[in-house]
Structures are given as C-alpha cells and as structure tokens.
Design an enzyme around this catalytic site. Structure first.
Site, short mmCIF file in Angstrom:
data_model
loop_
_atom_site.label_atom_id
_atom_site.label_comp_id
_atom_site.label_asym_id
_atom_site.label_seq_id
_atom_site.Cartn_x
_atom_site.Cartn_y
_atom_site.Cartn_z
N LYS A 82 0.87 -1.18 0.00
CA LYS A 82 0.00 0.00 0.00
C LYS A 82 0.91 1.23 0.00
CE LYS A 82 -4.49 0.94 0.35
NZ LYS A 82 -5.58 0.19 -0.31
P1 NAD Z 1 -13.29 7.65 -3.19
O1 NAD Z 1 -12.29 8.68 -2.79
O2 NAD Z 1 -13.65 7.50 -4.62
O3 NAD Z 1 -14.67 7.86 -2.38
C1 NAD Z 1 -14.76 7.94 -0.99
C2 NAD Z 1 -16.15 8.42 -0.63
O4 NAD Z 1 -16.32 8.33 0.79
C3 NAD Z 1 -16.43 9.86 -1.01
O5 NAD Z 1 -17.78 9.99 -1.40
C4 NAD Z 1 -16.20 10.61 0.30
O6 NAD Z 1 -16.89 11.84 0.36
C5 NAD Z 1 -16.76 9.59 1.28
N1 NAD Z 1 -16.33 9.72 2.67
C6 NAD Z 1 -15.08 9.84 3.16
N2 NAD Z 1 -15.12 9.90 4.50
C7 NAD Z 1 -16.43 9.82 4.86
C8 NAD Z 1 -17.13 9.79 6.10
N3 NAD Z 1 -16.48 9.90 7.26
N4 NAD Z 1 -18.49 9.67 6.09
C9 NAD Z 1 -19.16 9.56 4.92
N5 NAD Z 1 -18.55 9.56 3.73
C10 NAD Z 1 -17.21 9.69 3.70
O7 NAD Z 1 -12.72 6.28 -2.59
P2 NAD Z 1 -13.06 4.81 -3.05
O8 NAD Z 1 -12.07 4.38 -4.05
O9 NAD Z 1 -14.52 4.70 -3.32
O10 NAD Z 1 -12.72 4.00 -1.72
C11 NAD Z 1 -13.66 3.87 -0.66
C12 NAD Z 1 -13.20 2.78 0.27
O11 NAD Z 1 -13.11 1.55 -0.45
C13 NAD Z 1 -11.84 3.00 0.90
O12 NAD Z 1 -11.84 2.47 2.20
C14 NAD Z 1 -10.90 2.18 0.01
O13 NAD Z 1 -9.74 1.77 0.69
C15 NAD Z 1 -11.81 1.00 -0.30
N6 NAD Z 1 -11.44 0.27 -1.52
C16 NAD Z 1 -11.37 0.90 -2.72
C17 NAD Z 1 -11.05 0.18 -3.86
C18 NAD Z 1 -11.03 0.79 -5.23
O14 NAD Z 1 -10.88 0.05 -6.22
N7 NAD Z 1 -11.21 2.09 -5.37
C19 NAD Z 1 -10.75 -1.20 -3.75
C20 NAD Z 1 -10.84 -1.81 -2.51
C21 NAD Z 1 -11.19 -1.06 -1.40
#
Ligand code: NAD
Length: 428
Positions: free
Chosen positions: A116
């Site tokens: 990571k």
């Molecule tokens: P992103 O940046 O596209 O979206 C994150 C979203 O969460 C946004 O809408 C943001 O406003 C919201 N957010 C952040 N903190 C918040 C809170 N305290 N309360 C409510 N909403 C909140 O990120 P993403 O890629 O969608 O990732 C989201 C999660 O999924 C993360 O934990 C990431 O590690 C995990 N993840 C992502 C992927 C991927 O392919 N993008 C893969 C596996 C896991």
C-alpha cells in the site's frame, strides 16, 4: 550480543486501521495454531519506506509532502495495493492496509503479495494540474520501489484512473520508452493499457457478495433496502448496481453530508448531481440526513464504502440491517466487530467484499505482460465467478467451523500465505 527471543506477544497499540489489521491477524493465527516463526514472518511487514517530496505548484507555492510505501509481503508475488491520498493518512494506516492486501490477494486467489502507498496531502484541495504535479513528484521519489516484480500500485481513497495514467507516463518517460516494460501500475485509463471495467470492479464485486449473502439469508436481492456510507468509486457503483437489481437505496452519505428517501433515491440522478456539485447534499426530493444517522437507518443491507474505523462498538449497536457488506477497507473496529457478531449480523468482511478491484487489476497485469485483449463481458464474467467462488469457500468454512465470516476468510487467506512461506523454504 543480546538476542531478542522470537515469541508471540501482544504488539497491538491503539493505532486505528493497523490495530484492526493486527487483531484480525492475531485471531486468525490463533485459530490456525500458527507456529511462532510463521506468526512473526506474517506479522511483520517486509519493507517500510518513507520519503518526502517538495513539489512546486504553478503559482509558486512549495508543498512539503510525506509519502509512504509498505510492502507487507511478497511471498505469493509482487506487493499489490492502492495509493491513498488524504490529509491525515499515516504510515501505520498504510502498514495495516498493506497487511490486509496480503490476505485479500491470497483469498481471491491471485499471485500477488500485499502493499500500500500513502501520500499525505488533501487531494480535494488541489486543482487537477496541481494534483498531477504531486503525483509525478511521488512517482519520481518512489520510482525505485515501484515495479512489476516489486510493488504495483492502483487507485484508492483520493486517487483515480487519471493519476494512474500519470504514474505510467512518468515511469515510461523516465526510461525513454513509449510504454513500460511490464505492468508498473493498474487502474490506468483503458486507452493507456487499463482494463475496461476496472473502475467499476470493486463496487460490482461488493454487489455480487451482497447477492450471495441474500441467498444465504433467504432475502430477495431485488427487494432489499440499502444504506451506503461513501459515494465515491466503490459506494456510487455499488449503489447503482444494487438499484439496477431493483433494490431501494434509501440513504447515502459522503464527506460533506447525506440524503434519505424512504421509497428509494434515484441513483442515476444522484450520481449526476454529485458529478455537477461535488456532494450528495441538496439533492432534490430527498431529506437531509446527518452523517452519523446513516448507522441507524432501518434497512436490510448496510454498505460502509468510505474510510476505516467507522463502525465502532457504539455505532455497531445501532445498525439496523441484517447484512453489513464492507466495501471500505477496515471499516469496522475490533470492538465494533464483536458487537456485530454478538448481534448475529451477517458481515461480508472487507478482504472478501471489496476484492473485485484487485482481481481485475490482476487481469490488467496479465494483459499488460501478455498483450492479451479482454472484453468488458469477459472481465465481468471472470469477476462474478471469482467473487462467487470465494464467497462460497468462506461461507462453507464459517459454517463448518461455526465461526464468523471474517474469521473464516482470514484463516483461509493466512493459511495460504503460510503455505507459501513453507513451500519457499525457511532460509534464512
Ligand atoms: P473515493 O475517494 O472515490 O470515495 C470515498 C467516498 O467516501 C467519497 O464519497 C467521500 O466523500 C466519502 N467519505 C469519506 N469519509 C467519509 C465519512 N467519514 N463519512 C461519509 N462519507 C465519507 O474512494 P473509493 O475508491 O470509493 O474507496 C472507498 C473505500 O473503499 C476505501 O476504504 C478504500 O480503501 C476501499 N477500496 C477501494 C477500492 C477501489 O478500487 N477504489 C478497492 C478496494 C477497497
């Protein structure tokens, strides 16, 4: 010379995501009866790199940004995991997330280890030109730690396809070639060698596991009510896929606020609203929902898809859903997990629920080294099958051993990495 004896001991401190990852590993290690040498080998990250970069922005401002890379393990293959770009990310968070990646790649059955990266900078405060400068600075500073046989990054919180395209360009440019020799980064735009469907893969994978969980519980996935925390890459795609199945998405929150509609939000319109305004707030026809209230929304399925440590013991006690599908990484604290378990909620753990993204990253990795073209339907068929078979495997172990899904998933994943250690041999 004094030698520190290698024994198991409590090493967990109160450090958020890392605590969650360590506790979950310790429970799996205990369940499997891992001997000390394997416990220690799998507990400790193989490499932690910290650098700082000082990019100069077009207006003359100079930023000072810390960046982190942790390779937790490369026993089953190169370390794989996304780049998190937020103002408060810590190296401990990155280490906990890298550890979870080792289990996720092993559980979903792809030849990668866990890694990571973190860029400690508020991505939302930068213009796209400024962000490109920061991403290129990070790549330059970390260049020797990134590679198809070392660490292969991808998008995570605060980073996206475009950023991965800049990383790819920066690396090919630095070697004076048109393309990179092998896959240095996944989640790139398809025009630069990315895979169609990678952006949606995590959210779709989340939904495949929700459908499988519904089957276990005798629920009709087309008739469930859902609440989604976070409306980014994972949350918005999961909401759209669930809505397309007929499910009602009654509540959504993001970093700036939240919305509620008892008979279901119109997700395509909400998505368009977020694209134009940057937030779910002020969505016409919906009630205002404060961010904390999402945990108490009456529904069948709650999807945390925001950030880590959101479901603590107090919030876990208020969740009014039968299924918790962990789209986010480490969204549940160890204490929250105990409460969910005691209350009998069906938890689809993060290492299973959100593994779709890294699975499709693997397709991108093989495509780039073999120059094989994959169609969208080919990607989706392979993703669906892999998510379903991993779900069935975890469910079967949980039922046989009468454990929670998380413990079953972790035991499968950790035992495979342990088998990798033993198969490679114990030297040194
Ligand atoms: P992103 O940046 O596209 O979206 C994150 C979203 O969460 C946004 O809408 C943001 O406003 C919201 N957010 C952040 N903190 C918040 C809170 N305290 N309360 C409510 N909403 C909140 O990120 P993403 O890629 O969608 O990732 C989201 C999660 O999924 C993360 O934990 C990431 O590690 C995990 N993840 C992502 C992927 C991927 O392919 N993008 C893969 C596996 C896991």
């Amino acid at each position: 010379m004094s030698v520190t004896p290698c024994t198991k001991q409590a090493r967990v401190q109160d450090v958020g995501i890392l605590t969650t990852a360590l506790r979950s590993f310790e429970r799996a290690a205990a369940g499997l009866g891992l001997p000390d040498h394997l416990y220690l080998k799998l507990l400790n990250p193989s490499e932690k790199i910290e650098t700082s970069v000082t990019p100069i922005l077009p207006d003359g401002r100079v930023l000072e940004i810390q960046t982190f890379i942790t390779q937790h393990s490369s026993i089953l293959g190169p370390a794989k995991g996304g780049i998190r770009m937020t103002a408060d990310v810590t190296h401990d968070d990155i280490t906990g997330l890298a550890m979870e990646m080792s289990w996720k790649t092993s559980l979903i059955g792809i030849p990668f280890g866990g890694g990571k990266a973190g860029i400690r900078c508020d991505a939302e405060s930068l213009s796209s030109d400024e962000k490109e400068i920061v991403i290129r600075s990070f790549t330059r500073g970390s260049r020797r730690h990134i590679g198809p046989e070392l660490y292969v990054p991808a998008p995570d919180l605060g980073t996206n396809e475009r950023d991965m395209g800049h990383i790819w360009d920066c690396i090919s440019y630095s070697s004076g070639t048109a393309i990179t020799n092998g896959c240095y980064v996944t989640g790139k735009p398809p025009i630069l060698g990315g895979v169609v469907g990678r952006r949606e893969a995590t959210g779709k994978g989340v939904v495949y596991t929700i459908v499988a969980a519904c089957e276990q519980l005798g629920l009709d996935p087309g008739a469930i009510r859902c609440a989604v925390q976070g409306f980014g890459n994972v949350g918005a795609v999961a909401a759209a896929e669930l809505a397309a199945l007929g499910a009602k998405i009654v509540a959504v929150t993001d970093l700036r606020g939240g919305v509620f509609k008892d008979d279901g939000l119109d997700i395509p319109s909400l998505t368009a609203h977020v694209v134009s305004t940057g937030s779910v707030n002020d969505f016409v026809g919906a009630e205002v929902l404060d961010q904390d209230s999402i945990f108490g929304v009456a529904c069948d399925c709650f999807v945390p898809a925001a950030t880590g440590s959101q479901i603590d013991a107090e919030r876990a006690a208020t969740i009014r859903a039968r299924i918790v599908a962990e789209g986010a990484n480490a969204p549940t604290t160890p204490e929250g997990d105990e409460v969910l378990d005691d209350r009998g909620l069906f938890v689809v753990p993060d290492i299973l629920c959100n593994a779709g993204g890294v699975f499709v990253s693997y397709l991108e990795y093989t495509k780039e080294t073999q120059r094989e073209q994959i169609t969208l339907s080919g990607v989706e068929t392979r993703l669906r099958k892999r998510m379903q078979s991993a779900f069935e495997e975890v469910c079967a172990r949980a039922q046989t051993n009468r454990t929670a899904m998380r413990q079953a998933a972790m035991e499968i994943a950790v035992s495979r990495v342990a088998e990798g250690v033993l198969s490679r041999g114990l030297w040194p």
